[in-house]
Design a protein around this motif. Structure first.
Motif, PDB file in Angstrom:
ATOM      1  N   GLU A 162       0.824  -1.210   0.000  1.00 63.26           N
ATOM      2  CA  GLU A 162       0.000   0.000   0.000  1.00 63.26           C
ATOM      3  C   GLU A 162       0.857   1.259   0.000  1.00 63.26           C
ATOM      4  O   GLU A 162       0.623   2.189  -0.786  1.00 63.26           O
ATOM      5  CB  GLU A 162      -0.931   0.014   1.213  1.00 63.26           C
ATOM      6  N   THR A 163       1.863   1.308   0.870  1.00 60.45           N
ATOM      7  CA  THR A 163       2.682   2.528   0.970  1.00 60.45           C
ATOM      8  C   THR A 163       3.719   2.619  -0.144  1.00 60.45           C
ATOM      9  O   THR A 163       4.162   3.716  -0.488  1.00 60.45           O
ATOM     10  CB  THR A 163       3.382   2.597   2.336  1.00 60.45           C
ATOM     11  N   PHE A 165       3.178   2.030  -3.290  1.00 60.22           N
ATOM     12  CA  PHE A 165       2.519   2.766  -4.363  1.00 60.22           C
ATOM     13  C   PHE A 165       1.922   4.062  -3.814  1.00 60.22           C
ATOM     14  O   PHE A 165       0.827   4.475  -4.202  1.00 60.22           O
ATOM     15  CB  PHE A 165       1.444   1.904  -5.008  1.00 60.22           C
ATOM     16  N   GLY A 166       2.654   4.688  -2.935  1.00 61.56           N
ATOM     17  CA  GLY A 166       2.223   5.929  -2.305  1.00 61.56           C
ATOM     18  C   GLY A 166       3.421   6.698  -1.790  1.00 61.56           C
ATOM     19  O   GLY A 166       4.410   6.898  -2.499  1.00 61.56           O
ATOM     20  N   GLU A 167       3.369   7.040  -0.494  1.00 66.67           N
ATOM     21  CA  GLU A 167       4.386   7.936   0.064  1.00 66.67           C
ATOM     22  C   GLU A 167       5.749   7.286   0.254  1.00 66.67           C
ATOM     23  O   GLU A 167       6.754   7.987   0.405  1.00 66.67           O
ATOM     24  CB  GLU A 167       3.905   8.483   1.414  1.00 66.67           C
ATOM     25  N   LYS A 168       5.835   5.932   0.212  1.00 70.22           N
ATOM     26  CA  LYS A 168       7.123   5.263   0.427  1.00 70.22           C
ATOM     27  C   LYS A 168       7.799   4.840  -0.885  1.00 70.22           C
ATOM     28  O   LYS A 168       8.805   4.122  -0.857  1.00 70.22           O
ATOM     29  CB  LYS A 168       6.919   4.034   1.316  1.00 70.22           C
ATOM     30  N   TYR A 169       7.255   5.295  -2.009  1.00 67.10           N
ATOM     31  CA  TYR A 169       7.862   4.912  -3.283  1.00 67.10           C
ATOM     32  C   TYR A 169       9.281   5.490  -3.364  1.00 67.10           C
ATOM     33  O   TYR A 169       9.495   6.682  -3.147  1.00 67.10           O
ATOM     34  CB  TYR A 169       7.033   5.429  -4.450  1.00 67.10           C
ATOM     35  N   PRO A 170      10.277   4.652  -3.680  1.00 66.76           N
ATOM     36  CA  PRO A 170      11.673   5.128  -3.635  1.00 66.76           C
ATOM     37  C   PRO A 170      12.046   6.015  -4.827  1.00 66.76           C
ATOM     38  O   PRO A 170      11.541   5.828  -5.938  1.00 66.76           O
ATOM     39  CB  PRO A 170      12.474   3.823  -3.656  1.00 66.76           C
ATOM     40  N   LYS A 171      12.939   6.946  -4.595  1.00 68.45           N
ATOM     41  CA  LYS A 171      13.424   7.801  -5.673  1.00 68.45           C
ATOM     42  C   LYS A 171      14.303   7.019  -6.650  1.00 68.45           C
ATOM     43  O   LYS A 171      14.402   7.371  -7.829  1.00 68.45           O
ATOM     44  CB  LYS A 171      14.204   8.975  -5.093  1.00 68.45           C
ATOM     45  N   ASN A 172      14.922   5.977  -6.151  1.00 71.63           N
ATOM     46  CA  ASN A 172      15.726   5.065  -6.961  1.00 71.63           C
ATOM     47  C   ASN A 172      15.590   3.671  -6.364  1.00 71.63           C
ATOM     48  O   ASN A 172      15.197   3.527  -5.196  1.00 71.63           O
ATOM     49  CB  ASN A 172      17.207   5.478  -6.960  1.00 71.63           C
ATOM     50  N   PRO A 173      15.882   2.619  -7.126  1.00 68.08           N
ATOM     51  CA  PRO A 173      15.836   1.280  -6.532  1.00 68.08           C
ATOM     52  C   PRO A 173      16.748   1.204  -5.313  1.00 68.08           C
ATOM     53  O   PRO A 173      17.852   1.747  -5.312  1.00 68.08           O
ATOM     54  CB  PRO A 173      16.340   0.376  -7.669  1.00 68.08           C
ATOM     55  N   TRP A 174      16.257   0.548  -4.275  1.00 61.44           N
ATOM     56  CA  TRP A 174      17.068   0.405  -3.074  1.00 61.44           C
ATOM     57  C   TRP A 174      18.318  -0.410  -3.370  1.00 61.44           C
ATOM     58  O   TRP A 174      18.326  -1.285  -4.232  1.00 61.44           O
ATOM     59  CB  TRP A 174      16.268  -0.308  -1.986  1.00 61.44           C
ATOM     60  N   LYS A 175      19.368  -0.127  -2.630  1.00 57.67           N
ATOM     61  CA  LYS A 175      20.592  -0.903  -2.793  1.00 57.67           C
ATOM     62  C   LYS A 175      20.448  -2.292  -2.175  1.00 57.67           C
ATOM     63  O   LYS A 175      21.019  -3.275  -2.677  1.00 57.67           O
ATOM     64  CB  LYS A 175      21.778  -0.160  -2.167  1.00 57.67           C
ATOM     65  N   SER A 176      19.695  -2.373  -1.083  1.00 53.92           N
ATOM     66  CA  SER A 176      19.474  -3.665  -0.433  1.00 53.92           C
ATOM     67  C   SER A 176      18.083  -3.664   0.175  1.00 53.92           C
ATOM     68  O   SER A 176      17.590  -2.636   0.642  1.00 53.92           O
ATOM     69  CB  SER A 176      20.536  -3.936   0.633  1.00 53.92           C
ATOM     70  N   LEU A 177      17.452  -4.836   0.169  1.00 61.32           N
ATOM     71  CA  LEU A 177      16.064  -4.940   0.595  1.00 61.32           C
ATOM     72  C   LEU A 177      15.840  -6.287   1.282  1.00 61.32           C
ATOM     73  O   LEU A 177      16.223  -7.328   0.750  1.00 61.32           O
ATOM     74  CB  LEU A 177      15.141  -4.825  -0.629  1.00 61.32           C
ATOM     75  N   VAL A 178      15.210  -6.249   2.457  1.00 60.69           N
ATOM     76  CA  VAL A 178      14.771  -7.456   3.134  1.00 60.69           C
ATOM     77  C   VAL A 178      13.253  -7.539   2.977  1.00 60.69           C
ATOM     78  O   VAL A 178      12.535  -6.605   3.344  1.00 60.69           O
ATOM     79  CB  VAL A 178      15.159  -7.458   4.626  1.00 60.69           C
TER      80      VAL A 178
END
Length: 495
Positions: A162-163, A165-178
């Protein structure tokens, strides 16, 4: 107090029922607290596919040398990818504008809660309230991400579908993600971001990802994920999270060994299942029953325990898929407004696809479910490398990414289940949906006919509901359709 013929809460598939009611000249109210169009349009399957396709393209480009094409080093234009995605989401503005201009429709931007079986209070976005009444209510409020209680998680912050596709959409792909969770949302986003260069780690409480799929399908996807650099930690539970120095640290405990480790990442994505949005409706006031998990209980006609109130889509807990919700909306519209009598919804042939890489598609029963039912059956497999269309795409026997179709057939030659993993799995599955539904329609007709008529039907159409129509049909050559058509040549039902 304003009275309506029909009150719809939720603007996803509920819009289809609303349109049918408006065509009959009924006075309707639509209540929606978020963007118009529902989960699929604004924070689900549609915008995510605008990210999946570029990720698919990257993975195919990486293996293109197998067919003699070297595309070179690719680059990501995140701005273009994002702009295309937001253009799809922004269609909600057009929907809202069009709805505001419709006669006989009152649009409420806010939340609705029952005050009685035929009354509801609407809390608008501006804080004002209005009580309305209705002859009929349709509840299509959907579901939301279920976020487990983890020490420090709220303070450190996280992303949900939900977030994102809203306020948490990153400016660039994250370098690392869990990513926490191993279902369809988890595996789709793991595919997307790993293809875009993110170091992805998936945490699952169970023994693996995609536990609703056949074990061999889930294992196949797991191997491909590993080869693409995605780390999958099984039997792993997050027990604490902290943020420090622009990074996030997830403490993970292995349920088998009780050993703990710490993962460093830029962001945490929660994809650990969903929970019902029915808790926002004050259902006890309306006398609407829910199950122990909070999903609204409905019968085959989508009726709730309170006459005059229906529920469809994710909120009834029966397959959280937009095409399933659309199907329910179509049937409910016919039942309410066509005057042709009531028709029930069947969930025997619900197809679904996971748009990860490799793609996964599923219809009918798993082999385990067939065994539990005590049905005599056979299985057969066909790999992409076994048909020209697959070999043309660069698949060869014993390749690690040589996907397959698995069919499960009863001794009466009825189609029980189809499971596909590989390119275009969703497209390859769809013809089986028609075939399986044809079998159920045949059974329905037979039950309605006299014994003599049934005998005549069996003589004229002895293969209704079996896979015989596939064996008796021409199949375009060479095409991937041969993958799913020719698998039945491997079935040998004993006499």
């Amino acid at each position: 107090m304003t009275h309506f013929d029909l009150v719809i809460v939720g603007s996803g598939a509920g819009l289809m029922v609303m349109e049918a009611a408006l065509e009959k000249g009924l006075q309707c109210a639509l209540i929606e607290k978020a963007k118009l169009g529902g989960t699929c349009l604004t924070k689900g399957c549609i915008p995510s596919k605008m990210l999946v396709y570029p990720a698919d393209f990257i993975r195919e480009a990486e293996r293109s040398s197998r067919i003699g094409v070297n595309v070179g080093q690719h680059t990501i234009d995140w701005e273009v990818i994002s702009r295309r995605m937001w253009a799809q989401i922004d269609f909600h503005k057009t929907i809202e504008k069009n709805l505001q201009e419709l006669p006989n429709l009152t649009l409420y931007k806010g939340t609705g809660a029952f005050t009685g079986p035929r009354s509801m209070t609407v809390l608008r976005e501006d804080g004002t309230e209005e009580e309305i009444t209705g002859d009929k209510f349709l509840l299509a409020v959907g579901a939301r991400t279920s976020v487990p209680s983890v020490e420090g998680l709220e303070e450190a912050g996280y992303v949900t579908s939900e977030t994102f596709f809203g306020e948490k959409y990153p400016k660039n792909p994250w370098k690392s993600l869990v990513i926490i969770g191993g279902g369809s949302i988890s595996t789709e986003f793991a595919h997307i971001f790993s293809a875009f260069g993110t170091k992805v780690t998936i945490l699952v409480r169970s023994g693996g990802i995609l536990n609703k799929e056949e074990p061999e399908v889930a294992e196949f996807v797991s191997r491909q994920f590993t080869e693409n650099g995605i780390e999958i930690l099984t039997h792993s539970t997050p027990v604490a999270v902290r943020a420090e120095g622009g990074k996030k640290y997830v403490t993970v405990e292995n349920s088998a060994t009780k050993e703990q480790s710490v993962l460093e990442c830029e962001e945490i994505f929660m994809a650990s299942g969903t929970r019902s949005n029915a808790d926002t409706l004050n259902l006890p006031k309306a006398g609407v029953e829910t199950d122990k998990h909070g999903w609204i209980v409905t019968n085959s006609y989508l009726e709730t325990s309170q006459p005059g109130i229906w529920a469809l889509g994710d909120v009834n807990g029966k397959y959280q898929l937009r095409h399933k919700a659309n199907f329910e909306a179509q049937i409910l519209s016919q039942n309410l407004f066509s005057g042709e009598g009531k028709r029930g919804v069947r969930y025997d042939a619900v197809p679904w696809a996971v748009f990860t890489h490799p793609q996964v598609a599923h219809l009918g029963l798993t082999e385990r479910e067939v065994q539990e039912k005590g049905i005599l059956y056979q299985t057969a497999y066909n790999h992409f490398s076994e048909v020209v269309g697959g070999r043309a795409m660069g698949y060869h026997k014993r390749d690690g990414d040589d996907g397959f179709v698995k069919v499960i057939i009863g001794y009466d030659k009825k189609l029980l289940g189809v499971h596909i993993v590989g390119p275009q799995a969703a497209v390859l599955l769809q013809p089986f949906v028609y075939l399986m539904n044809a079998g159920y329609q045949c059974q329905k007709v037979r039950r309605a006919m006299a014994a003599r008529e049934m005998d005549d039907l069996r003589i004229l159409y002895p293969n209704l509901g079996t896979y015989a129509p596939i064996n008796n049909s021409m199949v375009i050559h060479p095409s991937l359709n041969e993958l799913t058509a020719w698998v039945f040549e491997k079935i040998h039902i004993p006499d």
